[in-house]
Enzyme design. Sequence first.
Site, PDB file in Angstrom:
ATOM      1  CG  PHE A 128      -2.083   0.947   1.061  1.00  0.00           C
ATOM      2  CD1 PHE A 128      -3.195   0.620   0.304  1.00  0.00           C
ATOM      3  CD2 PHE A 128      -2.055   2.185   1.677  1.00  0.00           C
ATOM      4  CE1 PHE A 128      -4.260   1.504   0.155  1.00  0.00           C
ATOM      5  CE2 PHE A 128      -3.105   3.075   1.542  1.00  0.00           C
ATOM      6  CZ  PHE A 128      -4.209   2.737   0.779  1.00  0.00           C
TER       7      PHE A 128
ATOM      8  CG  LEU B 244      -1.553   2.059  -4.814  1.00  0.00           C
ATOM      9  CD1 LEU B 244      -1.399   1.958  -6.328  1.00  0.00           C
ATOM     10  CD2 LEU B 244      -2.802   1.349  -4.331  1.00  0.00           C
ATOM     11  CG  HIS B 245       0.605   7.111  -0.465  1.00  0.00           C
ATOM     12  ND1 HIS B 245      -0.308   8.081  -0.808  1.00  0.00           N
ATOM     13  CD2 HIS B 245       1.547   7.736   0.286  1.00  0.00           C
ATOM     14  CE1 HIS B 245       0.050   9.237  -0.275  1.00  0.00           C
ATOM     15  NE2 HIS B 245       1.177   9.049   0.386  1.00  0.00           N
ATOM     16  NE  ARG B 246       7.485   4.794  -1.604  1.00  0.00           N
ATOM     17  CZ  ARG B 246       7.343   3.918  -0.622  1.00  0.00           C
ATOM     18  NH1 ARG B 246       6.861   4.298   0.545  1.00  0.00           N
ATOM     19  NH2 ARG B 246       7.661   2.656  -0.800  1.00  0.00           N
TER      20      ARG B 246
ATOM     21  CB  ALA C 196       1.710  10.776  -3.939  1.00  0.00           C
TER      22      ALA C 196
END
Length: 188
Positions: free
Chosen positions: A25, A28-30, A33
Amino acid sequence: MDSYIDIRLLPDPEFAQNQLMNALFAKLHRALAQQRTYDIGVSFPRMQAKPHTLGDRLRLHGTAQALQALMTLDWLSGMRDHTSVADLQAVPARTQYRVVRRVQNKSNPERLRRRLAKRHGLTEEQARERIPDTMKSRLLDLPFVTLRSQSTGQNFRLFVEQGELLEQPHSGAFSAYGLSNAATVPWF
């Protein structure tokens, strides 16, 4: 949202499933963003309330074009031995929808004091008088991922709630976590 990709965590004797989900996760967030992508949503098809777990599956939702663009990035590096990534698939014709959102614990006294002091120019002591330690912290009873803040370096829990099933989709933007307070993702 006409397409999806399932990413399944593989069993690993060295890492617990929640550790692998945390790492997946965070990656994925990086990627979301960095790409400033707000048209990809996530869901956790195997999430359980008791015991609290997001399960072993992360489902990415979006248009075929948005998902293909994400998957051309090397955001899964370091996770390939721990995951099985399914091919891009079309969302089934008959499906329901749900909001998958972040829920924040707003009653942590220390965090509330820092915020109060910053917003109103108070000293730490003044903020402590207004918000005493005796204020009960409400613990959220939801599954979560543990992430590290890029700005403060501190670990925090991102609590996830999957809303009620709906018959019609609702459009909207997703955060860099793939979550939204209003937009739905297909649920099947």
